[in-house]
Design a protein around this motif. Structure first.
Motif, PDB file in Angstrom:
ATOM      1  N   GLY A  81       0.804  -1.215   0.000  1.00  0.00           N
ATOM      2  CA  GLY A  81       0.000   0.000   0.000  1.00  0.00           C
ATOM      3  C   GLY A  81       0.836   1.264   0.000  1.00  0.00           C
ATOM      4  N   ALA A  82       2.138   1.151   0.228  1.00  0.00           N
ATOM      5  CA  ALA A  82       3.029   2.307   0.109  1.00  0.00           C
ATOM      6  C   ALA A  82       3.004   2.855  -1.311  1.00  0.00           C
ATOM      7  N   HIS A  83       2.529   2.060  -2.265  1.00  0.00           N
ATOM      8  CA  HIS A  83       2.404   2.526  -3.651  1.00  0.00           C
ATOM      9  C   HIS A  83       1.327   3.600  -3.793  1.00  0.00           C
ATOM     10  N   THR A  84       0.659   3.938  -2.719  1.00  0.00           N
ATOM     11  CA  THR A  84      -0.304   5.034  -2.770  1.00  0.00           C
ATOM     12  C   THR A  84       0.396   6.370  -3.003  1.00  0.00           C
ATOM     13  N   ILE A  85       1.698   6.432  -2.741  1.00  0.00           N
ATOM     14  CA  ILE A  85       2.499   7.611  -3.058  1.00  0.00           C
ATOM     15  C   ILE A  85       3.714   7.155  -3.854  1.00  0.00           C
ATOM     16  N   GLY A  86       4.412   8.080  -4.421  1.00  0.00           N
ATOM     17  CA  GLY A  86       5.616   7.739  -5.167  1.00  0.00           C
ATOM     18  C   GLY A  86       5.340   7.497  -6.639  1.00  0.00           C
ATOM     19  N   PHE A  87       6.373   7.039  -7.323  1.00  0.00           N
ATOM     20  CA  PHE A  87       6.274   6.857  -8.766  1.00  0.00           C
ATOM     21  C   PHE A  87       7.081   5.633  -9.192  1.00  0.00           C
ATOM     22  N   SER A  88       6.849   5.202 -10.408  1.00  0.00           N
ATOM     23  CA  SER A  88       7.591   4.098 -11.018  1.00  0.00           C
ATOM     24  C   SER A  88       8.140   4.563 -12.354  1.00  0.00           C
ATOM     25  N   HIS A  89       9.356   4.152 -12.642  1.00  0.00           N
ATOM     26  CA  HIS A  89       9.960   4.484 -13.929  1.00  0.00           C
ATOM     27  C   HIS A  89       9.292   3.676 -15.034  1.00  0.00           C
ATOM     28  N   CYS A  90       9.097   4.296 -16.162  1.00  0.00           N
ATOM     29  CA  CYS A  90       8.456   3.637 -17.305  1.00  0.00           C
ATOM     30  C   CYS A  90       9.180   2.350 -17.690  1.00  0.00           C
ATOM     31  N   SER A  91      10.485   2.312 -17.502  1.00  0.00           N
ATOM     32  CA  SER A  91      11.257   1.115 -17.859  1.00  0.00           C
ATOM     33  C   SER A  91      10.822  -0.107 -17.070  1.00  0.00           C
ATOM     34  N   GLU A  92      10.193   0.100 -15.912  1.00  0.00           N
ATOM     35  CA  GLU A  92       9.758  -1.023 -15.073  1.00  0.00           C
ATOM     36  C   GLU A  92       8.496  -1.709 -15.599  1.00  0.00           C
ATOM     37  N   PHE A  93       7.747  -1.055 -16.475  1.00  0.00           N
ATOM     38  CA  PHE A  93       6.498  -1.645 -16.957  1.00  0.00           C
ATOM     39  C   PHE A  93       6.264  -1.464 -18.456  1.00  0.00           C
ATOM     40  N   SER A  94       7.229  -0.901 -19.172  1.00  0.00           N
ATOM     41  CA  SER A  94       7.008  -0.601 -20.594  1.00  0.00           C
ATOM     42  C   SER A  94       6.699  -1.851 -21.415  1.00  0.00           C
ATOM     43  N   SER A  95       7.248  -2.999 -21.034  1.00  0.00           N
ATOM     44  CA  SER A  95       6.970  -4.227 -21.799  1.00  0.00           C
ATOM     45  C   SER A  95       5.502  -4.646 -21.684  1.00  0.00           C
ATOM     46  N   ALA A  96       4.794  -4.116 -20.693  1.00  0.00           N
ATOM     47  CA  ALA A  96       3.383  -4.458 -20.525  1.00  0.00           C
ATOM     48  C   ALA A  96       2.449  -3.481 -21.236  1.00  0.00           C
ATOM     49  N   ILE A  97       2.982  -2.365 -21.727  1.00  0.00           N
ATOM     50  CA  ILE A  97       2.104  -1.387 -22.387  1.00  0.00           C
ATOM     51  C   ILE A  97       2.429  -1.182 -23.865  1.00  0.00           C
ATOM     52  N   TYR A  98       3.554  -1.720 -24.327  1.00  0.00           N
ATOM     53  CA  TYR A  98       3.920  -1.609 -25.742  1.00  0.00           C
ATOM     54  C   TYR A  98       4.137  -3.004 -26.324  1.00  0.00           C
ATOM     55  N   ASN A  99       3.433  -3.302 -27.416  1.00  0.00           N
ATOM     56  CA  ASN A  99       3.616  -4.577 -28.119  1.00  0.00           C
ATOM     57  C   ASN A  99       3.622  -5.766 -27.170  1.00  0.00           C
ATOM     58  N   TYR A 100       2.602  -5.824 -26.315  1.00  0.00           N
ATOM     59  CA  TYR A 100       2.517  -6.858 -25.281  1.00  0.00           C
ATOM     60  C   TYR A 100       2.457  -8.260 -25.875  1.00  0.00           C
ATOM     61  N   SER A 101       1.631  -8.417 -26.899  1.00  0.00           N
ATOM     62  CA  SER A 101       1.523  -9.723 -27.557  1.00  0.00           C
ATOM     63  C   SER A 101       1.093  -9.497 -29.005  1.00  0.00           C
ATOM     64  N   LYS A 102       0.994 -10.579 -29.745  1.00  0.00           N
ATOM     65  CA  LYS A 102       0.561 -10.476 -31.145  1.00  0.00           C
ATOM     66  C   LYS A 102      -0.865  -9.947 -31.252  1.00  0.00           C
TER      67      LYS A 102
END
Length: 193
Positions: A57-78
């Motif tokens: 729940g500490a994720h209620t504040i702060g940020f994440s770098h795009c590099s940590e999740f970019s594989s899930a938002i760009y060209n995820y699958s066919k």
């Protein structure tokens, strides 16, 4: 300052005399870990599943770098541009926010897009709506072992605050060094010798 719960922070903790990044690998949670992996990492340090979810729940504040999740938002699958766990509009917004990641690897987004500057339980309310940023965020809601706790904290901010504070106090004394072990540093960024 962010509106979260009060918890005690014991003073006088001794610091280690060495710091080595390679010694950390496998002992800290990573953004793309599955629930089983997260439970193992937290469990190896003596934390329960409930404490793990409360600390997440500490994720209620702060940020994440795009590099940590970019594989899930760009060209995820066919068949899908992004991971279907994301709300489609949210995934589109993340794609826009992270569009220049190749030029600027420091790009980041808030972990809680609804109330990013307030420590509250909205992070947990976001997860069923597909508004989690990291794979580990989605996993908390999608796994039967952790979903009831996500739902509990989404509906009861006081309970989240209470459980978070207890887990933070426990985290604060994890691996504490006493006696002649470690040192109290004169400068926090370097050992005394």
């Amino acid at each position: 300052m962010m509106g979260g719960p009060f918890y005690n922070v014991p003073l006088g903790r001794r610091d280690g005399r060495s710091s080595n990044a390679s010694a950390v690998e496998g002992t800290l949670p990573r953004p793309a870990m599955s629930i089983s992996q997260l439970i193992e990492v937290f469990g190896s340090r003596g934390f329960s599943v409930q404490e793990m979810v409360a600390l997440s729940g500490a994720h209620t504040i702060g940020f994440s770098h795009c590099s940590e999740f970019s594989s899930a938002i760009y060209n995820y699958s066919k068949s899908a541009q992004s991971d279907p766990n994301y709300n489609p509009r949210f995934a589109s917004g993340l794609q826009q926010a992270c569009a220049d990641i190749k030029k600027n690897p420091t790009l980041s987004v808030f972990n809680d897009v609804m109330t990013p500057n307030k420590f509250d339980n909205v992070y947990f309310q976001n997860l069923p709506k597909g508004l989690g940023v990291l794979k580990s965020d989605h996993a908390l809601f999608n796994d039967a072992k952790t979903r009831p706790l996500v739902e509990l904290y989404a509906n009861d901010q006081s309970r989240f605050f209470r459980d978070f504070a207890k887990a933070m106090e426990k985290l604060g004394v994890l691996g504490i060094q006493t006696g002649r072990s470690g040192e109290i540093r004169h400068r926090c960024d370097e050992s005394n010798y």
